[in-house]
Structure formats: structure tokens, C-alpha cells
Design a protein around this motif. Structure first.
Motif, PDB file in Angstrom:
ATOM      1  N   ILE A 493       0.834  -1.209   0.000  1.00  0.00           N
ATOM      2  CA  ILE A 493       0.000   0.000   0.000  1.00  0.00           C
ATOM      3  C   ILE A 493       0.866   1.257   0.000  1.00  0.00           C
ATOM      4  N   GLN A 494       1.992   1.208   0.693  1.00  0.00           N
ATOM      5  CA  GLN A 494       2.890   2.366   0.729  1.00  0.00           C
ATOM      6  C   GLN A 494       3.675   2.528  -0.566  1.00  0.00           C
ATOM      7  N   THR A 495       3.704   1.488  -1.367  1.00  0.00           N
ATOM      8  CA  THR A 495       4.448   1.539  -2.620  1.00  0.00           C
ATOM      9  C   THR A 495       3.558   1.986  -3.777  1.00  0.00           C
ATOM     10  N   ARG A 496       2.413   1.343  -3.906  1.00  0.00           N
ATOM     11  CA  ARG A 496       1.433   1.718  -4.940  1.00  0.00           C
ATOM     12  C   ARG A 496       0.049   1.364  -4.399  1.00  0.00           C
ATOM     13  N   PHE A 497      -0.751   2.375  -4.157  1.00  0.00           N
ATOM     14  CA  PHE A 497      -2.006   2.181  -3.448  1.00  0.00           C
ATOM     15  C   PHE A 497      -3.061   1.551  -4.346  1.00  0.00           C
ATOM     16  N   ARG A 498      -3.707   0.499  -3.803  1.00  0.00           N
ATOM     17  CA  ARG A 498      -4.917  -0.072  -4.402  1.00  0.00           C
ATOM     18  C   ARG A 498      -5.949  -0.208  -3.284  1.00  0.00           C
ATOM     19  N   GLN A 499      -7.153   0.256  -3.548  1.00  0.00           N
ATOM     20  CA  GLN A 499      -8.204   0.180  -2.544  1.00  0.00           C
ATOM     21  C   GLN A 499      -8.456  -1.263  -2.120  1.00  0.00           C
ATOM     22  N   SER A 500      -8.356  -2.195  -3.073  1.00  0.00           N
ATOM     23  CA  SER A 500      -8.605  -3.604  -2.752  1.00  0.00           C
ATOM     24  C   SER A 500      -7.592  -4.134  -1.747  1.00  0.00           C
ATOM     25  N   ASP A 501      -6.352  -3.631  -1.807  1.00  0.00           N
ATOM     26  CA  ASP A 501      -5.335  -4.075  -0.852  1.00  0.00           C
ATOM     27  C   ASP A 501      -5.628  -3.551   0.550  1.00  0.00           C
ATOM     28  N   LEU A 502      -6.088  -2.318   0.644  1.00  0.00           N
ATOM     29  CA  LEU A 502      -6.449  -1.773   1.948  1.00  0.00           C
ATOM     30  C   LEU A 502      -7.648  -2.515   2.527  1.00  0.00           C
ATOM     31  N   ASP A 503      -8.622  -2.817   1.689  1.00  0.00           N
ATOM     32  CA  ASP A 503      -9.789  -3.573   2.157  1.00  0.00           C
ATOM     33  C   ASP A 503      -9.380  -4.957   2.653  1.00  0.00           C
ATOM     34  N   PHE A 504      -8.485  -5.597   1.906  1.00  0.00           N
ATOM     35  CA  PHE A 504      -8.006  -6.927   2.288  1.00  0.00           C
ATOM     36  C   PHE A 504      -7.240  -6.848   3.608  1.00  0.00           C
ATOM     37  N   ALA A 505      -6.393  -5.835   3.765  1.00  0.00           N
ATOM     38  CA  ALA A 505      -5.624  -5.673   4.996  1.00  0.00           C
ATOM     39  C   ALA A 505      -6.551  -5.493   6.194  1.00  0.00           C
ATOM     40  N   THR A 506      -7.600  -4.702   6.023  1.00  0.00           N
ATOM     41  CA  THR A 506      -8.544  -4.486   7.119  1.00  0.00           C
ATOM     42  C   THR A 506      -9.266  -5.776   7.494  1.00  0.00           C
ATOM     43  N   ALA A 507      -9.640  -6.548   6.478  1.00  0.00           N
ATOM     44  CA  ALA A 507     -10.311  -7.829   6.745  1.00  0.00           C
ATOM     45  C   ALA A 507      -9.384  -8.783   7.495  1.00  0.00           C
ATOM     46  N   LEU A 508      -8.113  -8.801   7.130  1.00  0.00           N
ATOM     47  CA  LEU A 508      -7.147  -9.657   7.823  1.00  0.00           C
ATOM     48  C   LEU A 508      -6.962  -9.218   9.275  1.00  0.00           C
ATOM     49  N   ALA A 509      -6.883  -7.920   9.495  1.00  0.00           N
ATOM     50  CA  ALA A 509      -6.724  -7.417  10.857  1.00  0.00           C
ATOM     51  C   ALA A 509      -7.917  -7.801  11.724  1.00  0.00           C
TER      52      ALA A 509
END
Length: 685
Positions: A493-509
Motif C-alpha cells: 500500500i505504501q508503494t502503490r495504493f490499491r483500494q482492494s489491498d487496503l480492504d483486504f488488509a482491514t479484513a485480515l486485521a
């Protein structure tokens, strides 16, 4: 006739499917039979790339006489430690309790039908030699002990279970967090440091990526020049030795000597994944071209030899490992004779190559051949042969290409082509960080493709699965799978932002907190709350070859918590630090991942949010690169919608870019000029 392993997906288990041993995979069928027949269980744990696992298999498990004894007296269970790290962790700990020394692979444990071990070891030769018990003689003695000493076994089992319970961290609410363990860990590691050859301790010498990452932070955060020297010297020595594949790139698992000269030749995905961000960060601090070359070559090796393809189509993920052996001999694929080298090269190439890789010295591998290591510098060879340095370098480069091509014609080591979620997660982080540092968008794209594969194939019903092979994903995922993937996604996410990656990270957390956290005491169990019930449920904080899942979970949850302004993530990380505070204080040098999390707790990172047009954002990101070792930076294109409140910073009309620097849950006013942003960040770091 195949045994019960024939339907498994693990390449390691399938290697044993035609053994005369009546192997079972771990599961209710084997466990129920042991209980019904009141037979002890012979549990054998290994993995595909393990040299001594293969040796024991050839000597004993393929031998009809040994197999007959095993089948007569035991229920035999074979486990792939890479698929079932939960079982491996439990029985390695049990081995240590029973034998007062560390285990390893193959792990050979004898269990009562209730799964509690009463005897065990690692590799056993078929017949006794060099003071080691012979397996064929040991088997009937163990079976006899089980039959005749049930009371002793029951008493020992009770003691062992109590000792396993004591391995869980005990909360000490009287302890307060301070930097003292961080300072003590540095003192401990600096004392262990081999100032001549780099690394820590003596042979066998392992990579210790978590410890090196911690030491690098001592330079970044504290300005400790000794720490910078320790890390860069170690990385240089590792890259020059035989631990590193001088022709094809990539690192082996460990060195059999203290000089990084002769490795144990197996290559693991996780080792190389963990080294990528280390070499990238070291380059960012030093601009040493060696670190860039090693990063490029290691990624080239991984994409060439570890990337999975089927029927000409990329699957989108990396396989697990390459064996140490080829044609039944350890290292045969990698070592050379002088004649073989001379046959491939021109005389001009040969003379400098021999000097560069040490073939003009006595053989370094089994007194017969050479494993390539860099023993002379380009400058020294140029002076010796009255050549220019560019000429020598050109000839070495040409020789490497020719030797690599010739080596490719040999019989290759076996490849374990199962896909492990946790190891691919480590690769996602390594590729993302290397792509960010070296401005290589194709590496970032490779990380994104790996994320997409995991999300599509290993994320089922909002739960992760641990392994994938031949179209089948299975096995309940572990703490490491969730923690490492969350960490990798945050790096991406810090390298190249994709909304799907942030959503996935939140689900994992959320799943980490829901399924793994000990909400009462703090910290995270290695297995989920609904995992198969085993004799022990581990909660570990010390780093091994792979960083501790609790440490990485605490690091990642803090970053995500600060990024999103979510206090639950920050509180879970704090509870983790609290439950392990006593262990950290007692043995700080073995808990480096948790110490990095502690440091982030004591001094929360800067959060830098960029917002702007796609043509401008990369310029700002590049300028911020030197600060990404300490700050969490996210670049958000202007057109993104539906962002979390903490990230939803409006770009003023008419502006091409803007930045917000946030600390301690508050953000400074918007910064509209890159020069001003750099000045603010430099002042606050």
C-alpha cells in the motif's frame, strides 16, 4: 502398493507414498486407529528440501525390513512441517523438553495414542554408528517400553504437558515499557557479531534476518554507526560467499562453516523473501552497488525458478523450496571441477574466473570440487594480470552467463511446488519494498499479482487457507499467514495504493483479532480459536528463521491502526507487548520483531499522506524515499473515492499535489510544496 499418503498434495508426503511403511497423514483416521488398537504413534516430521530427511527415508523408510517392524508395532504418521507448522512447533518443543537439546529435521517422535510424546529424536541411521542408536534396533525397544511401562509414560506425559504450558508467556502487569530491552538486545547482538566474517556466532551460521533488521534500525533510529557496519559487513560477506548462488542468484538456508563458504544447499523461498527488504534498505542507506545487484539477481532467481506456471500459464505465486540434493548427492547441481569450467569458457575468461572464484586454490567441497565463492576482488585480479578493471568485470560477467547456461543442462534439484500463504506473503513484502526503493514497477506488479492470487485462491469465506497445490487450497491458516500477509499488504500500500489491498488488509486485521487474539491475557495464539484441538496451543514471541508472528502482528496492527485511526488495532498490539514484556526483558536479543513493535509503541511513526495527480505523485514519492525507513507514507491519487476518514484528505481546487503529516493522532495543516514537506519531515525525524 501405495499407502495412505497417495491422496495428499504435499510433495514431501507424496515422496513417501510408495514406501513399504503404512504411512498415514495426520488426521482422525490414524489417531482413531491408534486409540482403538492401543498402539504408539511413530510421528515423522520433515520437508521436501531436507537432505537428512531424504537420507533417513532411503536408509529406513524404503527398507522392507525396517518398514515391517514399523508396521507391526506403530501407527506411522508422516507430516510436512511446512504445511503443519502447528504440529512441528509442538513436537519440537516436546523434543527439547525430553532431550534437553534442540531438535531439527527429520523429527522422529514416538507418541502415546493420546498424542503425547514419550520418546524422540531427529535423524536415526538404520544401524548404529558414530554413537547414534540404530533405528532398526531402536524400534522394538520403544515398542516394548510402551507395552511394559504405561505408568511411567503416564507420569511423564503429565509432566510434559505442564512444561509445555509453561512455555506460554505469563502477563506481568507490574512491568512498564521502556527502551532498556532495545538497548540490551543491541549489546547482546553486538557481542555475538562475527567481526571477521559477519553474521552472528559460529558454525552452522544462519541468516538471522529479524536480528539484522533490528540492527539496521539502530542506525536509522539511533544513528549507531557500529550497527550500520554490522549489517552492511554481514550482507557483503553473505553475498560474496558460497551461501549465495554466484551464478544464479538466491541464498541457501545456512552455511555449514562460519565463513559463508559451503552452504546446506537447499534454497527456501522464505529466506530470500526476508533478505530482499534488508538488501534494499541497506542500499538506500549506503548506495553500495553490490546490494542492488544481489536484490536484482535474487528476484531474477525467484521469478525464473520459483514462480509457478501450469500449461504455459502463470498461476501468480511462488513455490516453496529447492532441494539440497540432485541425483542423490547434496550440492551436485551447484559444484564444479576445473575441467568443467575450462570446457565452457575462453582462455581469457577462464584465467580471471579461476582467480575470482577461488578455483586456483585447493578444492573447498569434499576435497574434490569447488563451490563458487568470491575470493579476490576485481581490482586485485586486474592488477595481477595487468588488465583494466572493466575488462576483468566484463569477462567475469560473460563467464557467469556461460556457466549458468551450462549448469542449466544438469539434472536439477527437486522442487517443492506447493504454494504457502505465509511465505508468499513474505515475498509480497520483499518485492514491494525492493520495487519501491529501486523504482522497479515490474517488481511491484509481481507483488500485486501474488496478492491477487492469494485473495482469489486462498481467501475462502473470509478465512485464509494455508497451502495450495494442483488447484486445491486447504488447511486452516495460522497466525503467520495472517500477520505476514497483513504486513506485506501494508508495505505494498505504501508503494502503490490499491483500494482492494487496503480492504483486504482491514479484513485480515479483523480476523486476527476475532480468531487468534487472546482477548483476556493478550497476544496471539499460533492457531485459530476453531482450529483442531491438539495437546498444546502455542503463543510464541521469539524469532527463529522466520520472524515471530506475534511480533509481526504487533508491528502491522500498529501501522494500520495509526493509518486508519483505529484504536482497537493499537490496543491489541499493546496487549501483545504487555503479555510478552517479561520474555522481552529476560531475553531481548531473541525477540527482535517484538522489540521493533515496542519501539513503534514508544515512538509512534509519522504518517505522511500524499494526495495528487498521477503525474505528480511519483515525484513526491521518490523524494520521500530516504524517509520511508521511519515514516509510513501513502500516496493516494486525487480521483479515489470512498476512502476511510483518516485518509480522505481533499485536494484543494487547482493544486496538483498536497501532503499531510500526522503524529500522535493529529495532522499538521496541509503542505502544498514538496520542499516544505521535506523540511517538515526532516525536522521531525
Amino acid at each position: 502398493m501405495p499407502n495412505h499418503l497417495i491422496g495428499e498434495t504435499s510433495p514431501y508426503l507424496l515422496q513417501h507414498a510408495d514406501n513399504p511403511v503404512e504411512w498415514y497423514p495426520w488426521g482422525e483416521a490414524a489417531l482413531q486407529r491408534a486409540r482403538a488398537e492401543n498402539k504408539p504413534i511413530l510421528l515423522s516430521i520433515g520437508y521436501s528440501a531436507c537432505h537428512w530427511c531424504h537420507v533417513m527415508a532411503h536408509e529406513s523408510f524404503e527398507d522392507p525390513q525396517v518398514a515391517a517392524i514399523m508396521n507391526a508395532h506403530f501407527i506411522n504418521i508422516k507430516v510436512d512441517r511446512e504445511e503443519r507448522p502447528d504440529l512441528d512447533q509442538i513436537y519440537q518443543d516436546a523434543h527439547y523438553i525430553l532431550n534437553h537439546r534442540s531438535g531439527g529435521w527429520p523429527l522422529t517422535m514416538f507418541l502415546a495414542p493420546d498424542q503425547i510424546p514419550f520418546f524422540g529424536g531427529t535423524y536415526f541411521p538404520r544401524t548404529a554408528h558414530h554413537g547414534m542408536h540404530g533405528f532398526i534396533d531402536l524400534l522394538p525397544r520403544v515398542a516394548e517400553f510402551f507395552r511394559t511401562r504405561p505408568a511411567d509414560i503416564e507420569q511423564q506425559s503429565g509432566s510434559l504437558l505442564k512444561l509445555l504450558t509453561r512455555t506460554l508467556p505469563a502477563q506481568d502487569t507490574s512491568l512498564t515499557h521502556s527502551r532498556q530491552p532495545i538497548e540490551e538486545a543491541w549489546t547482546y547482538l553486538h557481542h555475538l557479531y562475527d567481526s571477521t566474517s559477519g553474521g552472528f556466532g559460529d558454525a552452522p551460521k544462519f541468516l538471522h534476518p529479524a536480528e539484522l533488521a533490528f540492527c539496521l534500525r539502530r542506525f536509522v533510529i539511533d544513528g549507531n554507526e557500529d550497527a550500520r557496519q554490522l549489517v552492511t559487513h554481514t550482507l557483503e560477506k553473505m553475498a560474496a560467499g558460497g551461501l549465495y548462488d554466484q551464478l544464479g542468484g538466491g541464498f541457501c538456508r545456512y552455511s555449514t562453516d562460519r565463513y559463508w563458504r559451503i552452504p546446506h544447499f537447499e534454497k527456501m523461498l522464505y529466506d530470500n523473501a526476508l533478505l530482499l527488504p534488508l538488501y534494499a534498505d541497506a542500499w538506500l542507506l549506503t548506495r553500495n552497488p553490490l546490494f542492488q545487484r544481489v536484490t536484482e539477481e535474487t528476484i531474477a532467481w525467484a521469478t525464473r525458478e520459483m514462480w509457478i506456471a501450469r500449461d504455459g500459464r502463470d498461476l501468480g505465486a511462488f513455490c516453496s523450496s529447492l532441494d539440497a540434493d540432485a541425483e542423490g548427492q547434496e550440492g551436485k547441481f551447484y559444484v564444479w571441477t576445473r575441467e568443467a569450467v575450462q570446457a565452457v569458457l575462453t582462455p581469457e575468461e577462464y584465467v580471471v574466473t579461476v582467480a575470482y572464484y577461488g578455483l586456483d586454490r585447493p578444492p573447498n567441497f569434499e576435497h574434490a570440487c569447488w563451490h563458487l565463492e568470491v575470493v579476490q576482488s576485481i581490482a586485485a585480479i586486474a592488477s595481477q594480470h595487468q588488465l583494466s578493471e572493466p575488462t576483468v568485470q566484463e569477462r567475469i560477467n560473460s563467464a557467469r552467463k556461460k556457466l549458468l547456461l551450462a549448469r542449466a543442462q544438469r539434472v536439477r534439484p527437486g522442487r517443492d511446488d506447493k504454494i504457502l500463504t505465509s511465505w508468499n506473503a513474505l515475498m509480497i513484502k520483499g518485492l514491494a519494498r525492493a520495487g519501491q526503493v529501486f523504482q522497479r514497477p515490474e517488481w511491484v506488479a509481481l507483488a500485486e499479482r501474488t496478492v491477487d492470487f492469494v485473495r482469489e485462491q486462498l481467501w475462502k469465506d473470509s478465512r485464509l487457507l494455508a497451502t495450495f497445490k494442483d488447484g486445491k487450497a486447504h488447511l486452516n491458516a495460522y497466525l503467520d499467514d495472517y500477520a505476514f500477509l497483513l504486513d506485506g499488504l501494508l508495505t505494498l500500500i505504501q508503494t502503490r495504493f490499491r483500494q482492494s489491498d487496503l480492504d483486504f488488509a482491514t479484513a485480515l486485521a479483523e480476523k486476527l483479532l476475532d480468531q487468534f487474539e487472546d482477548s483476556a491475557a493478550g497476544g496471539f495464539f499460533f492457531t485459530s480459536h476453531d482450529h483442531e484441538k491438539l495437546i498444546h496451543r502455542a503463543k510464541t514471541g521469539h524469532d527463529n528463521a522466520i520472524p515471530a508472528g506475534n511480533g509481526i502482528a504487533a508491528i502491522a496492527l500498529q501501522r494500520l491502526g495509526h493509518l486508519l485511526g483505529e484504536p482497537r488495532y493499537l490496543q491489541a498490539a499493546e496487549r501483545t507487548l504487555q503479555i510478552f514484556s517479561d520474555e522481552i526483558s529476560q531475553q531481548p536479543g531473541t525477540h527482535c520483531s517484538l522489540l521493533i513493535a515496542l519501539e513503534a509503541f514508544l515512538t509512534p511513526p509519522q504518517i505522511v499522506i500524499l494526495r495528487g495527480e498521477q503525474t505528480v505523485l511519483p515525484i513526491w514519492q521518490t523524494a520521500l524515499l530516504p524517509y520511508t525507513l521511519r515514516a509510513v507514507t501513502v500516496a493516494l491519487p486525487a480521483g479515489l473515492a470512498d476512502l476511510p476518514d483518516n485518509l480522505n484528505k481533499p485536494l484543494p481546487v487547482g493544486e496538483k499535489a498536497g501532503a499531510w503529516v500526522c503524529e500522535d493522532r493529529r495532522c499538521l495543516p496541509e503542505i502544498r510544496q514538496l520542499e516544505d514537506l521535506l523540511a517538515v519531515i526532516a525536522l521531525r525525524q
